[in-house]
Design a protein around this motif. Structure first.
Motif, PDB file in Angstrom:
ATOM      1  N   UNK A 156       8.295  -1.705   4.733  1.00 19.66           N
ATOM      2  CA  UNK A 156       6.954  -1.169   4.998  1.00 19.66           C
ATOM      3  C   UNK A 156       6.083  -2.219   5.671  1.00 19.66           C
ATOM      4  N   UNK A 157       4.985  -1.737   6.225  1.00 19.21           N
ATOM      5  CA  UNK A 157       3.890  -2.564   6.689  1.00 19.21           C
ATOM      6  C   UNK A 157       2.618  -2.092   5.984  1.00 19.21           C
ATOM      7  N   UNK A 158       1.540  -2.839   6.132  1.00 20.64           N
ATOM      8  CA  UNK A 158       0.314  -2.520   5.417  1.00 20.64           C
ATOM      9  C   UNK A 158      -0.568  -1.616   6.278  1.00 20.64           C
ATOM     10  N   UNK A 159      -0.165  -0.343   6.421  1.00 14.12           N
ATOM     11  CA  UNK A 159      -0.987   0.622   7.144  1.00 14.12           C
ATOM     12  C   UNK A 159      -0.927   0.452   8.652  1.00 14.12           C
ATOM     13  N   UNK A 160      -1.775   1.204   9.349  1.00 12.18           N
ATOM     14  CA  UNK A 160      -1.821   1.124  10.807  1.00 12.18           C
ATOM     15  C   UNK A 160      -2.283  -0.253  11.262  1.00 12.18           C
ATOM     16  N   UNK A 161      -1.815  -0.653  12.429  1.00  8.72           N
ATOM     17  CA  UNK A 161      -2.040  -2.009  12.920  1.00  8.72           C
ATOM     18  C   UNK A 161      -3.520  -2.364  12.993  1.00  8.72           C
ATOM     19  N   UNK A 162      -4.349  -1.474  13.532  1.00 11.72           N
ATOM     20  CA  UNK A 162      -5.765  -1.792  13.725  1.00 11.72           C
ATOM     21  C   UNK A 162      -6.660  -1.342  12.572  1.00 11.72           C
ATOM     22  N   UNK A 163      -6.056  -0.864  11.481  1.00 11.05           N
ATOM     23  CA  UNK A 163      -6.839  -0.299  10.389  1.00 11.05           C
ATOM     24  C   UNK A 163      -7.407  -1.354   9.447  1.00 11.05           C
ATOM     25  N   UNK A 164      -6.756  -2.491   9.331  1.00 12.12           N
ATOM     26  CA  UNK A 164      -7.188  -3.544   8.405  1.00 12.12           C
ATOM     27  C   UNK A 164      -6.045  -4.505   8.181  1.00 12.12           C
ATOM     28  N   UNK A 176       0.880   4.542   9.017  1.00 11.02           N
ATOM     29  CA  UNK A 176       1.872   4.885  10.041  1.00 11.02           C
ATOM     30  C   UNK A 176       3.120   5.311   9.297  1.00 11.02           C
ATOM     31  N   UNK A 177       3.414   6.615   9.312  1.00  9.31           N
ATOM     32  CA  UNK A 177       4.385   7.204   8.398  1.00  9.31           C
ATOM     33  C   UNK A 177       5.763   6.549   8.439  1.00  9.31           C
ATOM     34  N   UNK A 178       6.220   6.155   9.609  1.00 12.84           N
ATOM     35  CA  UNK A 178       7.579   5.624   9.737  1.00 12.84           C
ATOM     36  C   UNK A 178       7.696   4.216   9.147  1.00 12.84           C
ATOM     37  N   UNK A 218       0.844  -1.193   0.000  1.00 13.05           N
ATOM     38  CA  UNK A 218       0.000   0.000   0.000  1.00 13.05           C
ATOM     39  C   UNK A 218       0.877   1.240   0.000  1.00 13.05           C
ATOM     40  N   UNK A 219       0.838   2.005  -1.084  1.00  6.25           N
ATOM     41  CA  UNK A 219       1.618   3.241  -1.156  1.00  6.25           C
ATOM     42  C   UNK A 219       1.030   4.311  -0.249  1.00  6.25           C
ATOM     43  N   UNK A 220       1.891   5.034   0.431  1.00  8.92           N
ATOM     44  CA  UNK A 220       1.432   6.100   1.322  1.00  8.92           C
ATOM     45  C   UNK A 220       0.742   7.179   0.503  1.00  8.92           C
ATOM     46  N   UNK A 221      -0.492   7.491   0.887  1.00  8.01           N
ATOM     47  CA  UNK A 221      -1.292   8.503   0.196  1.00  8.01           C
ATOM     48  C   UNK A 221      -1.601   9.623   1.174  1.00  8.01           C
ATOM     49  N   UNK A 234       1.707   0.825  -4.363  1.00  5.66           N
ATOM     50  CA  UNK A 234       0.611   1.095  -5.289  1.00  5.66           C
ATOM     51  C   UNK A 234      -0.391   2.034  -4.631  1.00  5.66           C
ATOM     52  N   UNK A 235      -0.862   3.013  -5.369  1.00  2.48           N
ATOM     53  CA  UNK A 235      -1.989   3.838  -4.946  1.00  2.48           C
ATOM     54  C   UNK A 235      -3.264   3.288  -5.580  1.00  2.48           C
TER      55      UNK A 235
END
Length: 464
Positions: free
Chosen positions: A403-411, A353-355, A342-345, A434-435
């Motif tokens: 990278x990781x796939x977004x915030x932990x509790x987001x999905x 989670x930006x870091x 997941x590309x940062x958008x 990818x966006x």
């Protein structure tokens, strides 16, 4: 003292190294592949063509020869929906393989077995969506029809409507905003239901017909072009995908907007990389499979025995076959699970989670683990293998990020990585950011594409 990995801007490195033309040529070849491979069957057909041009022969041809040797190039196809490419190395297969494995299926709209109906002077096809989609994104856009129909006499007919400029296209309707007061009060995921994703396919009645005249006219047209009857829908695989070609995105043409980046972008890079390397110590393998978007099950998904069975056939061609050699080969293998991140958008920053996000233009992405929330359903790569992949990429000047796939509790989500890891192989997820992932039109960076290709080539050919 270096405390963390130094992220680099790929475009700056491309300008510095003077290989811009290579990047653009690679992107152009990938876009051509994307346009030709709108479905898994079409992708496999194109991969087979590319492999054959580079001297690869089918497994059946290799079996007729009766043996395999260093440098042999072999492919195996599974029901026109999955393929494995093998570049035979010096070591025996039981010593392990270097594998880059991805998938060539993408979210789409499938036609049901009994689909055709008419209502309010309009003709429709009933559908069932495939994979994780936001249903509202698939309304009001031009759709093309691809598929295969096996007629009642056993004849196979391939269908492609909507890709040529002279073709008609199809669409899914949505409610006009003037009457959407109730719809707009619903949650985003409930505004369009699965059963309302009906494909609008016609409006003209067949002259002389009093009942279901529009349906009769559609069947007449299908019969004239494809010899189809309504019953033939029962033995058909027909898919609706966004119509049109992949396009350059941005004033600077630095990105690609297209359907099916997830995961044909990684599969193409894997195929291109094995076709562009020479045989080395370990046998190099590229694996492109089906059904990842719905759990990798079925006889064309990664959970099938296709790859294991093909490997067993090759070990038989080595001589002195044993089941133990097959197990050792799988357990001793090292794998890049080729899938996107997941590309940062910045328009949706709260989900990331930006870091620990993947950024466009920072190169190849390593995901040590995916999964949902508490890493559920993931493969978590071992630190030793992560370090080995790092060393290979650094040695070959591949620009990479983690990278990781977004915030932990987001999905969350998963890939085919855990399936190969179940055999004991060392596996890590590795692809590009990818966006718009899983939307009808996704976005990737041309700079990242080229770094991914470089990274896969390095992994397959470099032994530390």
């Amino acid at each position: 003292m270096e405390l963390k990995h130094e992220f680099k801007n790929v475009w700056e490195e491309i300008s510095k190294n003077g290989n811009m033309q290579e990047v653009l040529e690679y992107s152009k070849s990938y876009m051509d592949f994307l346009d030709k491979g709108k479905t898994e069957r079409l992708s496999i057909k194109e991969i087979q063509r590319l492999a054959t041009e580079k001297g690869y022969i089918s497994l059946e041809e290799a079996m007729e020869k009766g043996n395999i040797k260093f440098g042999d190039k072999i492919y195996a196809i599974n029901k026109d929906k999955a393929i494995a490419l093998f570049l035979i190395g010096k070591n025996e297969l039981e010593k392990g393989l270097k594998i880059v494995g991805g998938h060539i299926d993408s979210p789409r709209i499938d036609i049901k077995a009994n689909p055709l109906y008419e209502e309010a002077n309009l003709g429709f096809l009933k559908t069932h969506y495939y994979g994780g989609i936001k249903k509202y994104q698939w309304t009001t856009i031009p759709l093309a029809m691809h598929g295969v129909v096996i007629l009642k006499d056993g004849k196979r007919v391939d269908i492609c409507i909507g890709e040529d400029d002279s073709d008609p296209v199809f669409s899914i309707t949505d409610l006009l905003v003037h009457l959407s007061a109730d719809q707009m009060q619903k949650k985003l995921g409930e505004g369009i239901s699965g059963e309302s994703l009906n494909i609008l396919i016609g409006h003209m009645p067949l002259e002389g017909e009093e009942k279901e005249a529009i349906e009769a006219n559609i069947l007449k047209l299908l019969n004239e072009k494809y010899e189809m009857t309504e019953e033939d829908f029962l033995s058909a695989e027909i898919q609706m995908v966004p119509a049109g070609k992949a396009r350059d995105l941005g004033f600077d043409r630095s990105m690609i907007l297209g359907y099916g980046h997830d995961d044909r972008v990684c599969s193409y890079a894997a195929v291109k990389s094995i076709l562009d390397i020479d045989a080395s110590d370990y046998t190099s393998v590229v694996l492109c499979v089906d059904k990842e978007e719905v759990g990798s099950q079925g006889n064309t998904g990664m959970q099938s025995r296709f790859f294991e069975n093909t490997l067993a056939e090759l070990i038989e061609l080595e001589g002195n076959y044993s089941e133990l050699k097959v197990r050792r080969s799988m357990a001793n293998s090292k794998v890049l699970s080729a899938d996107v991140s997941a590309g940062y958008d910045p328009n949706f920053a709260d989900a990331y989670e930006k870091r620990n996000s993947a950024y466009m233009g920072r190169g190849l992405v390593l995901n040590k683990y995916t999964g949902v929330k508490g890493k559920a359903g993931c493969n978590d790569a071992n630190a030793e293998f992560m370090a080995e992949v790092r060393r290979i990429f650094n040695k070959e000047n591949v620009i990479w990020q983690t990278a990781e796939l977004g915030k932990v509790d987001q999905g969350g989500g998963g890939t085919i990585a855990y399936i190969l890891a179940n055999y004991g192989a060392e596996v890590i997820d590795c692809g590009v950011s990818v966006l718009n992932m899983h939307a009808p039109y996704e976005i990737v960076s041309k700079a990242d594409l080229y770094e991914m290709y470089k990274g896969y080539k390095a992994f397959l050919s470099v032994n530390l």
